[in-house]
Design a protein around this motif. Sequence first.
Motif, PDB file in Angstrom:
ATOM      1  N   GLN A 104       0.849  -1.056  -0.015  1.00 14.46           N
ATOM      2  CA  GLN A 104       0.124   0.093  -0.100  1.00 14.46           C
ATOM      3  C   GLN A 104       0.914   1.121  -0.161  1.00 14.46           C
ATOM      4  OE1 GLN A 104      -3.086  -0.139  -0.571  1.00 14.46           O
ATOM      5  NE2 GLN A 104      -3.636  -2.433   0.303  1.00 14.46           N
ATOM      6  N   THR A 105       1.008   1.866   1.281  1.00 18.87           N
ATOM      7  CA  THR A 105       1.950   3.039   1.217  1.00 18.87           C
ATOM      8  C   THR A 105       3.089   3.101   2.222  1.00 18.87           C
ATOM      9  OG1 THR A 105       0.497   3.902   2.907  1.00 18.87           O
ATOM     10  CG2 THR A 105      -0.116   4.688   0.631  1.00 18.87           C
ATOM     11  N   VAL A 106       3.108   1.880   2.752  1.00 14.53           N
ATOM     12  CA  VAL A 106       4.309   1.503   3.592  1.00 14.53           C
ATOM     13  C   VAL A 106       5.357   0.694   3.072  1.00 14.53           C
ATOM     14  CG1 VAL A 106       5.072   0.461   5.929  1.00 14.53           C
ATOM     15  CG2 VAL A 106       2.722   1.472   5.450  1.00 14.53           C
ATOM     16  N   LEU A 107       6.412   1.538   2.917  1.00 14.08           N
ATOM     17  CA  LEU A 107       8.054   0.918   2.602  1.00 14.08           C
ATOM     18  C   LEU A 107       8.941   0.230   3.830  1.00 14.08           C
ATOM     19  CD1 LEU A 107       9.917   0.200   0.183  1.00 14.08           C
ATOM     20  CD2 LEU A 107      10.741   2.747   0.335  1.00 14.08           C
ATOM     21  N   ARG A 108       9.411  -0.918   3.609  1.00 11.82           N
ATOM     22  CA  ARG A 108      10.143  -1.470   4.517  1.00 11.82           C
ATOM     23  C   ARG A 108      10.649  -2.452   3.944  1.00 11.82           C
ATOM     24  NH1 ARG A 108       7.682  -5.788   8.944  1.00 11.82           N
ATOM     25  NH2 ARG A 108       9.804  -6.387   8.633  1.00 11.82           N
ATOM     26  N   THR A 109      11.921  -2.819   4.648  1.00  9.25           N
ATOM     27  CA  THR A 109      12.953  -3.865   4.268  1.00  9.25           C
ATOM     28  C   THR A 109      12.481  -5.205   4.599  1.00  9.25           C
ATOM     29  OG1 THR A 109      14.782  -2.367   3.668  1.00  9.25           O
ATOM     30  CG2 THR A 109      15.244  -4.739   4.038  1.00  9.25           C
ATOM     31  N   TYR A 110      12.412  -6.488   3.913  1.00 11.72           N
ATOM     32  CA  TYR A 110      12.158  -7.677   4.249  1.00 11.72           C
ATOM     33  C   TYR A 110      13.388  -8.590   4.143  1.00 11.72           C
ATOM     34  CZ  TYR A 110       7.417  -6.159   4.355  1.00 11.72           C
ATOM     35  OH  TYR A 110       6.212  -5.305   4.511  1.00 11.72           O
ATOM     36  N   TRP A 111      13.455  -9.600   4.989  1.00 11.43           N
ATOM     37  CA  TRP A 111      14.759 -10.620   5.040  1.00 11.43           C
ATOM     38  C   TRP A 111      14.051 -11.922   4.831  1.00 11.43           C
ATOM     39  CZ3 TRP A 111      19.681  -9.132   5.047  1.00 11.43           C
ATOM     40  CH2 TRP A 111      20.114  -7.797   4.970  1.00 11.43           C
ATOM     41  N   GLY A 112      14.778 -12.778   4.101  1.00 16.80           N
ATOM     42  CA  GLY A 112      14.849 -14.217   4.105  1.00 16.80           C
ATOM     43  C   GLY A 112      15.396 -14.995   5.197  1.00 16.80           C
ATOM     44  N   GLN A 113      15.089 -16.172   5.373  1.00 16.00           N
ATOM     45  CA  GLN A 113      15.616 -16.921   6.450  1.00 16.00           C
ATOM     46  C   GLN A 113      17.003 -17.440   6.081  1.00 16.00           C
ATOM     47  OE1 GLN A 113      14.023 -18.023   3.898  1.00 16.00           O
ATOM     48  NE2 GLN A 113      15.053 -20.155   3.641  1.00 16.00           N
ATOM     49  N   GLY A 114      17.423 -17.212   5.141  1.00 17.27           N
ATOM     50  CA  GLY A 114      19.044 -17.687   4.993  1.00 17.27           C
ATOM     51  C   GLY A 114      18.983 -19.099   4.406  1.00 17.27           C
ATOM     52  N   THR A 115      20.209 -19.210   3.650  1.00 22.79           N
ATOM     53  CA  THR A 115      20.484 -20.508   3.071  1.00 22.79           C
ATOM     54  C   THR A 115      22.099 -20.559   3.346  1.00 22.79           C
ATOM     55  OG1 THR A 115      20.257 -21.972   1.087  1.00 22.79           O
ATOM     56  CG2 THR A 115      20.702 -19.494   0.787  1.00 22.79           C
ATOM     57  N   GLN A 116      22.333 -21.798   3.564  1.00 19.08           N
ATOM     58  CA  GLN A 116      23.937 -22.075   4.186  1.00 19.08           C
ATOM     59  C   GLN A 116      24.687 -22.455   2.662  1.00 19.08           C
ATOM     60  OE1 GLN A 116      25.667 -22.288   7.092  1.00 19.08           O
ATOM     61  NE2 GLN A 116      27.436 -22.326   5.752  1.00 19.08           N
ATOM     62  N   VAL A 117      25.824 -21.792   2.616  1.00 19.40           N
ATOM     63  CA  VAL A 117      26.678 -22.221   1.319  1.00 19.40           C
ATOM     64  C   VAL A 117      27.918 -22.632   2.053  1.00 19.40           C
ATOM     65  CG1 VAL A 117      28.268 -21.292  -0.638  1.00 19.40           C
ATOM     66  CG2 VAL A 117      25.708 -20.584  -0.270  1.00 19.40           C
ATOM     67  N   THR A 118      28.429 -23.587   1.732  1.00 14.66           N
ATOM     68  CA  THR A 118      29.625 -24.347   2.470  1.00 14.66           C
ATOM     69  C   THR A 118      30.577 -24.495   1.278  1.00 14.66           C
ATOM     70  OG1 THR A 118      28.493 -24.950   4.175  1.00 14.66           O
ATOM     71  CG2 THR A 118      30.781 -25.972   4.088  1.00 14.66           C
ATOM     72  N   VAL A 119      31.622 -23.865   1.317  1.00 12.22           N
ATOM     73  CA  VAL A 119      32.905 -24.316   0.102  1.00 12.22           C
ATOM     74  C   VAL A 119      34.029 -25.040   0.777  1.00 12.22           C
ATOM     75  CG1 VAL A 119      34.185 -23.401  -1.595  1.00 12.22           C
ATOM     76  CG2 VAL A 119      32.161 -22.077  -0.815  1.00 12.22           C
ATOM     77  N   SER A 120      34.085 -26.350   0.594  1.00 13.29           N
ATOM     78  CA  SER A 120      35.064 -27.133   1.374  1.00 13.29           C
ATOM     79  C   SER A 120      35.336 -28.216   0.328  1.00 13.29           C
ATOM     80  CB  SER A 120      34.575 -27.361   2.404  1.00 13.29           C
ATOM     81  OG  SER A 120      35.513 -28.510   3.043  1.00 13.29           O
TER      82      SER A 120
END
Length: 121
Positions: A104-120
């Motif tokens: 509508q008229t409200v602007l805000r920032t939203y976040w996801g829950q995160g995803t793990q990246v492992t480089v090994s």
Amino acid sequence: QVQLVESGGGLVQPGGSLRLSCAASVSGSIFTIYTMGWYRQAPGKQRELVALITSGGNTNYAGSMKGRFTISRDNAKNTVYLQMNSLKPEDTAVYYCNADIKLQTVLRTYWGQGTQVTVSS
């Protein structure tokens, strides 16, 4: 009303590639999605910017990711992607997407829950 759902993380060997996706789901309101982005947080470190992309497709990358990572988006699908190539062990982190969304008229920032990246190896 707003959910950001990430996918595509996992375990990869050094030098390998991964593609992360983040889909924004918005219900019940007229909405506009502005800048979308990716951040990451390694153990014991602060969350840091990876890349941003505006609704018009302009991009901005953190210095260490330039040339290896590519951010893109599909506005019709409300989805942002992160193609990660030439991955290094120091890229290991939880990767979060975010989006500036106006409901509508409200602007805000939203976040996801995160995803793990492992480089090994």
